[in-house]
Design a protein around this motif. Structure first.
Motif, PDB file in Angstrom:
ATOM      1  N   ALA A 453      34.312  17.940 -38.873  1.00  0.00           N
ATOM      2  CA  ALA A 453      34.284  18.880 -37.744  1.00  0.00           C
ATOM      3  C   ALA A 453      35.332  18.515 -36.709  1.00  0.00           C
ATOM      4  O   ALA A 453      35.995  19.393 -36.130  1.00  0.00           O
ATOM      5  N   ARG A 454      35.501  17.208 -36.448  1.00  0.00           N
ATOM      6  CA  ARG A 454      36.521  16.792 -35.487  1.00  0.00           C
ATOM      7  C   ARG A 454      37.932  17.096 -35.986  1.00  0.00           C
ATOM      8  O   ARG A 454      38.809  17.486 -35.214  1.00  0.00           O
ATOM      9  N   ILE A 455      38.158  16.925 -37.298  1.00  0.00           N
ATOM     10  CA  ILE A 455      39.482  17.243 -37.864  1.00  0.00           C
ATOM     11  C   ILE A 455      39.782  18.742 -37.718  1.00  0.00           C
ATOM     12  O   ILE A 455      40.878  19.154 -37.318  1.00  0.00           O
ATOM     13  N   GLU A 456      38.789  19.579 -38.021  1.00  0.00           N
ATOM     14  CA  GLU A 456      38.995  21.034 -37.920  1.00  0.00           C
ATOM     15  C   GLU A 456      39.227  21.462 -36.475  1.00  0.00           C
ATOM     16  O   GLU A 456      40.101  22.276 -36.171  1.00  0.00           O
ATOM     17  N   ALA A 457      38.425  20.854 -35.535  1.00  0.00           N
ATOM     18  CA  ALA A 457      38.615  21.192 -34.124  1.00  0.00           C
ATOM     19  C   ALA A 457      39.971  20.718 -33.614  1.00  0.00           C
ATOM     20  O   ALA A 457      40.621  21.404 -32.807  1.00  0.00           O
ATOM     21  N   GLY A 458      40.438  19.552 -34.073  1.00  0.00           N
ATOM     22  CA  GLY A 458      41.751  19.063 -33.665  1.00  0.00           C
ATOM     23  C   GLY A 458      42.877  19.940 -34.174  1.00  0.00           C
ATOM     24  O   GLY A 458      43.858  20.197 -33.470  1.00  0.00           O
ATOM     25  N   GLN A 459      42.746  20.422 -35.430  1.00  0.00           N
ATOM     26  CA  GLN A 459      43.780  21.306 -35.975  1.00  0.00           C
ATOM     27  C   GLN A 459      43.841  22.632 -35.204  1.00  0.00           C
ATOM     28  O   GLN A 459      44.922  23.144 -34.903  1.00  0.00           O
ATOM     29  N   LEU A 461      42.890  23.019 -32.153  1.00  0.00           N
ATOM     30  CA  LEU A 461      43.383  22.718 -30.816  1.00  0.00           C
ATOM     31  C   LEU A 461      44.895  22.599 -30.794  1.00  0.00           C
ATOM     32  O   LEU A 461      45.548  23.006 -29.824  1.00  0.00           O
ATOM     33  N   MET A 462      45.484  22.073 -31.865  1.00  0.00           N
ATOM     34  CA  MET A 462      46.942  21.996 -31.952  1.00  0.00           C
ATOM     35  C   MET A 462      47.570  23.399 -32.016  1.00  0.00           C
ATOM     36  O   MET A 462      48.688  23.600 -31.547  1.00  0.00           O
ATOM     37  N   ALA A 463      46.841  24.343 -32.580  1.00  0.00           N
ATOM     38  CA  ALA A 463      47.336  25.731 -32.658  1.00  0.00           C
ATOM     39  C   ALA A 463      47.000  26.540 -31.412  1.00  0.00           C
ATOM     40  O   ALA A 463      47.339  27.723 -31.336  1.00  0.00           O
ATOM     41  N   GLY A 464      46.304  25.904 -30.436  1.00  0.00           N
ATOM     42  CA  GLY A 464      45.963  26.599 -29.214  1.00  0.00           C
ATOM     43  C   GLY A 464      44.612  27.286 -29.241  1.00  0.00           C
ATOM     44  O   GLY A 464      44.283  28.042 -28.325  1.00  0.00           O
ATOM     45  N   ASP A 465      43.783  27.039 -30.290  1.00  0.00           N
ATOM     46  CA  ASP A 465      42.468  27.664 -30.403  1.00  0.00           C
ATOM     47  C   ASP A 465      41.421  26.672 -29.925  1.00  0.00           C
ATOM     48  O   ASP A 465      41.207  25.612 -30.546  1.00  0.00           O
ATOM     49  N   THR A 466      40.763  26.983 -28.830  1.00  0.00           N
ATOM     50  CA  THR A 466      39.729  26.111 -28.259  1.00  0.00           C
ATOM     51  C   THR A 466      38.339  26.702 -28.403  1.00  0.00           C
ATOM     52  O   THR A 466      37.411  26.301 -27.696  1.00  0.00           O
ATOM     53  N   ALA A 488      37.683  12.613 -25.874  1.00  0.00           N
ATOM     54  CA  ALA A 488      39.105  12.969 -25.710  1.00  0.00           C
ATOM     55  C   ALA A 488      39.380  14.388 -26.179  1.00  0.00           C
ATOM     56  O   ALA A 488      40.096  15.169 -25.526  1.00  0.00           O
ATOM     57  N   LEU A 489      38.804  14.768 -27.319  1.00  0.00           N
ATOM     58  CA  LEU A 489      39.042  16.106 -27.860  1.00  0.00           C
ATOM     59  C   LEU A 489      38.405  17.174 -26.979  1.00  0.00           C
ATOM     60  O   LEU A 489      38.985  18.240 -26.735  1.00  0.00           O
ATOM     61  N   VAL A 490      37.207  16.904 -26.468  1.00  0.00           N
ATOM     62  CA  VAL A 490      36.534  17.879 -25.605  1.00  0.00           C
ATOM     63  C   VAL A 490      37.292  18.029 -24.288  1.00  0.00           C
ATOM     64  O   VAL A 490      37.463  19.150 -23.769  1.00  0.00           O
TER      65      VAL A 490
END
Length: 510
Positions: A453-459, A461-466, A488-490
């Motif tokens: 889940a953290r990997i998917e959220a980070g990817q 987030l890199m594309a600008g999707d929060t 950090a991710l949140v």
């Protein structure tokens, strides 16, 4: 006569009678021979001698324009001479059409006609022909002032070629016959005169009253310059044929109290403006239509006036026309505005033939305009409520469906519907978005699931999707979301989410 003088006498032409212009052939130069390299005439040495040839052609009648074309000037007349005398002052002769129009006060087409007449009469020859280049300035033509061979033959002018290697048009005159001297003198007097454009003649429809007033004005004697009676420098005299005229004292003239003995009469107009006729109403309606209808912008007002002539003659206003166009239906794409207007207005004056029908159509159109205005207000309000709030919906359609279902269940439980109190609020939210927290991680989730889940959220987030992070924070709270995705991710996701709603920062794809 000596033997030396006899051959010389044979080379000189003997006296011959004056040439009769009536037996000379017609004077016409085809277009192929209107160039300097192909002309049969000779170049005039100055403008004075060239004007002699111009006046000779004008008086001879050898060239008549109507023999060779059905339109244009009827004869080689004063207007042609007027254009020629402007050309005679140019060295080199390189006039522009605009220059000749300004100097002669003729129209552009008239100047072109008379330049063609001068070329066809053999008086002008092209050296360089003007051109028009797309996107650039027009190039003026350069002419050579020519004297036709018919002029030399008619007056008995002898020419000589001083340079055998030079072209034939460079020959120069060396003598004239006795019979042509008198005609040459008359042409010289004409060449010194200036031809001016004739002013328009006054109208012949003069009333008897106007004629009598003009006669009375002519009968008034000259005014003496020695006596001045008013500050306006109006002259006065001791006697007048119009009778005794009494003038007011100067103190009244200075104060403005005295009135003129002959007040001016102005025609009475309704409302201070002259009443429009049928054509004026058509053009007024056309101008208003072009201004108010977007798909008629750029159309010709005279064309729209002709298209809308039926409704204009029936007394329609621009509001009536717009109401009728609303009844016919709106259009999305217009290729030719005047043609579409002609189709839409066909038979309009026969359908809405009474003011009552037109008023009903106007009310219907205004009601539709008000409904459309309210609909736009509702759309703007909904958009503002959607984008200006604190919560931003997810981008995924599947997650949007799950969130909508969870919100519906929450509302159902809150309103005391079926299932009230049977389920916890955490169980109503999507499983993929959030879950209750546990001591090592999140309740019910293993470490590999949390890592994925953290990997998917980070990817994202890199594309600008929060959307994943903001949805988890809104549903579970900040602490539970940090246990799922990490602090950090949140924190980074919330910074981007807040920045997206700010007018001071923008981000997106390049």
């Amino acid at each position: 006569m000596s033997a030396v003088a006899a051959p010389a006498a044979l080379t000189l032409p003997g006296p011959r009678p004056a040439a009769d212009v009536a037996v000379l052939p017609d004077l016409f130069v085809p277009e192929a021979c209107q160039w300097l390299s192909s002309t049969a005439g000779r170049v005039a040495l100055e403008g004075y001698s060239w004007m002699q040839a111009v006046h000779w052609v004008a008086g001879s009648g050898l060239y008549k324009p109507r023999r060779y074309r059905s339109h244009g000037p009827r004869a080689f007349g004063p207007t042609t001479v007027l254009v020629a005398q402007e050309l005679a002052q140019l060295f080199p002769c390189r006039p522009g059409i605009a220059y000749l129009v300004r100097r002669t006060r003729l129209s552009e087409r008239t100047v072109e006609y008379h330049l063609q007449i001068l070329r066809e009469a053999g008086l002008l020859a092209w050296i360089v022909r003007g051109t028009r280049v797309s996107g650039g300035p027009a190039q003026a033509s350069e002419f050579a002032l020519m004297i036709p061979t018919a002029f030399d033959e008619a007056l008995g002018i002898r020419t000589v070629q001083r340079d055998e290697t030079a072209p034939a048009y460079t020959r120069a005159p060396c003598g004239i016959a006795e019979a042509g001297r008198e005609l040459m003198a008359a042409l010289a007097k004409k060449a010194t005169r200036k031809v001016r454009k004739r002013l328009a003649k006054p109208s012949s429809k003069v009333t008897a009253k106007g004629a009598r007033e003009g006669a009375a004005q002519d009968a008034v004697p000259a005014v003496s310059d020695e006596v001045r009676c008013t500050p306006m420098q109006v002259g006065s005299s001791a006697g007048s044929s119009a009778g005794v005229i009494s003038f007011p004292p100067e103190e009244k003239l200075a104060s403005g109290e005295a009135k003129s003995p002959t007040p001016k009469k102005f025609p009475k107009r309704a409302g201070g403006r002259r009443k429009q006729n049928k054509v004026g109403r058509r053009f007024q309606l056309a101008r208003e239509l072009v201004q108010e209808l977007d798909w008629l912008r750029g159309c010709s007002v005279p064309r729209i006036a002709w298209v809308a002539r039926g409704v204009a003659d029936a007394g329609w206003t621009v509001t009536d026309v717009r109401a009728w166009l609303h009844l016919r239906g709106e259009v999305a794409r217009v290729r030719r505005g005047s043609g579409l207007l002609a189709v839409l207005l066909a038979g309009a004056e026969s359908v809405l033939d009474t003011p009552a029908k037109r008023s009903a159509a106007i009310e219907q159109w205004r009601g539709a305009q008000e409904a459309a205005r309210r609909h736009r207000i509702e759309q703007v309000r909904a958009r503002a409520e959607r984008y200006d709030g604190d919560w931003t919906g997810p981008a995924s359609y599947r997650v949007q469906q799950e969130v909508a279902a969870a919100v519906a269940k929450v509302r159902e439980v809150a309103n005391g519907g079926p299932g009230a109190g049977a389920a916890d609020a955490w169980d109503l939210l999507p499983d993929t978005a959030c879950a209750p927290a546990a001591e090592p991680g999140v309740k019910g989730l293993e470490d590999d699931v949390i890592a994925q889940a953290r990997i998917e959220a980070g990817q994202r987030l890199m594309a600008g999707d929060t959307s994943l992070i903001t949805l988890a924070v809104d549903a579970m709270g900040r602490e539970e979301a940090e246990q799922l995705y990490g602090p950090a991710l949140v924190r980074r996701g919330m910074q981007l989410a807040y920045g997206a709603r700010s007018s001071l920062m923008t981000y997106g794809h390049r």
